[in-house]
Design a protein around this motif. Structure first.
Motif, PDB file in Angstrom:
ATOM      1  N   UNK A 131       0.837  -1.208   0.000  1.00 37.85           N
ATOM      2  CA  UNK A 131       0.000   0.000   0.000  1.00 37.85           C
ATOM      3  C   UNK A 131       0.869   1.254   0.000  1.00 37.85           C
ATOM      4  N   UNK A 132       0.269   2.376  -0.337  1.00 44.00           N
ATOM      5  CA  UNK A 132       1.023   3.621  -0.322  1.00 44.00           C
ATOM      6  C   UNK A 132       1.533   3.897   1.088  1.00 44.00           C
ATOM      7  N   UNK A 133       2.821   4.144   1.179  1.00 43.47           N
ATOM      8  CA  UNK A 133       3.446   4.289   2.487  1.00 43.47           C
ATOM      9  C   UNK A 133       4.614   5.255   2.401  1.00 43.47           C
ATOM     10  N   UNK A 134       4.943   5.819   3.538  1.00 42.70           N
ATOM     11  CA  UNK A 134       6.085   6.736   3.597  1.00 42.70           C
ATOM     12  C   UNK A 134       7.401   5.989   3.739  1.00 42.70           C
ATOM     13  N   UNK A 145       7.112  -4.491   6.579  1.00 44.21           N
ATOM     14  CA  UNK A 145       6.433  -3.529   7.447  1.00 44.21           C
ATOM     15  C   UNK A 145       6.436  -2.167   6.769  1.00 44.21           C
ATOM     16  N   UNK A 146       5.318  -1.453   6.872  1.00 46.59           N
ATOM     17  CA  UNK A 146       5.197  -0.141   6.233  1.00 46.59           C
ATOM     18  C   UNK A 146       4.669   0.872   7.241  1.00 46.59           C
ATOM     19  N   UNK A 147       4.975   2.135   6.964  1.00 44.97           N
ATOM     20  CA  UNK A 147       4.377   3.254   7.690  1.00 44.97           C
ATOM     21  C   UNK A 147       3.406   3.918   6.717  1.00 44.97           C
ATOM     22  N   UNK A 148       2.091   3.779   6.917  1.00 38.10           N
ATOM     23  CA  UNK A 148       1.117   4.340   5.982  1.00 38.10           C
ATOM     24  C   UNK A 148       1.290   5.840   5.816  1.00 38.10           C
ATOM     25  N   UNK A 157       2.637  -1.019  10.193  1.00 37.65           N
ATOM     26  CA  UNK A 157       1.699  -2.093   9.842  1.00 37.65           C
ATOM     27  C   UNK A 157       2.436  -3.168   9.051  1.00 37.65           C
ATOM     28  N   UNK A 158       2.162  -4.418   9.360  1.00 37.27           N
ATOM     29  CA  UNK A 158       2.743  -5.547   8.624  1.00 37.27           C
ATOM     30  C   UNK A 158       1.807  -5.916   7.481  1.00 37.27           C
ATOM     31  N   UNK A 159       2.340  -5.934   6.257  1.00 31.28           N
ATOM     32  CA  UNK A 159       1.505  -6.203   5.084  1.00 31.28           C
ATOM     33  C   UNK A 159       1.576  -7.658   4.613  1.00 31.28           C
ATOM     34  N   UNK A 160       2.758  -8.228   4.602  1.00 29.28           N
ATOM     35  CA  UNK A 160       2.913  -9.596   4.101  1.00 29.28           C
ATOM     36  C   UNK A 160       4.301 -10.088   4.479  1.00 29.28           C
TER      37      UNK A 160
END
Length: 246
Positions: A131-134, A145-148, A157-160
């Motif tokens: 997803x779009x993330x910083x 892991x991403x920071x939305x 958030x963990x995506x996959x």
């Protein structure tokens, strides 16, 4: 004389095939995660009527070099290097599953996580979409892991999780698409024991100096085969002249 010409011609053809493989390895000396292809000349008898007194040298593939390439620090969050044995699972354009150690990953315009060739990186349920993330981080176990966007750095958030496999090198075969595939056509199971190093890449295991030496050696062997063809042709012409005189 035509028999000696045939043997020399076959030798020259096989040397050209071996030279093409050497050139392919040299061209990928700077390709991340590339494994050098190996080949060797084997003696095979010429099939046909009569005694098997002629032998051809045939270049045949003997597999690939399993040695790991040097690990290079890049600092890129999407660059990963496999530690020890193991592979990153990707999906090829035809839908089959392949395996690579080239960890220079990308996120395309649709948010799909891919390798440098555009193959989708596989996760727990198929191709991974980011997803779009910083910021995007990849953990040692392949967890992404991403920071939305719009959230604080503390909001993670963990995506996959990237599918990492280790079926054993003897179970894998080099395919024309540049990826490894299971010899029996199945899919390798995920292996939690495979670990990644983030911010690093595994380089090619091709040694340019060794490849150049082999290329020069093959060129000289090719010249020898060509000289053999010319010598056989000259002998045939001399024999023809002797018959004409007789």
């Amino acid at each position: 004389m035509d028999r000696s010409v045939y043997v020399a011609m076959t030798g020259a053809t096989q040397i050209m095939r071996a030279q093409a493989e050497v050139a392919h390895n040299l061209a990928n000396a700077n390709t991340a995660g590339f494994k050098a292809e190996l080949s060797a000349f084997q003696s095979l008898p010429v099939q046909g009527d009569g005694l098997q007194t002629r032998i051809n040298g045939v270049a045949q593939g003997t597999g690939w070099d399993t040695t790991a390439g040097n690990q290079m620090e890049t600092g890129n969050d999407l660059d990963v290097a496999v530690q020890g044995d193991g592979w990153i699972a990707v999906q090829t354009p035809d839908g089959t599953e392949g395996y690579t150690r080239a960890g220079n990953l990308r996120i395309d315009a649709d948010g799909l996580l891919t390798d440098a060739k555009g193959n989708a990186v596989l996760g727990g349920g198929g191709p991974i979409t980011i997803p779009q993330a910083s910021s995007v981080k990849i953990g040692a176990d392949g967890t992404i892991s991403v920071v939305p966007l719009g959230e604080s750095p503390a909001t993670i958030a963990t995506t996959d999780r990237i599918k990492l496999v280790n079926p054993g090198n003897d179970q894998l075969a080099y395919a024309p698409d540049g990826l490894m595939h299971m010899r029996d056509g199945t899919q390798a199971p995920a292996d939690a024991g495979v670990k990644l190093v983030s911010g690093a890449l595994e380089g090619s295991n091709v040694n340019p100096s060794d490849v150049l030496v082999k290329m020069i050696s093959l060129s000289r062997e090719f010249e020898m085969q060509v000289r053999s063809i010319k010598a056989a042709d000259e002998n045939a012409q001399s024999a023809s002249k002797l018959l004409q005189v007789g």
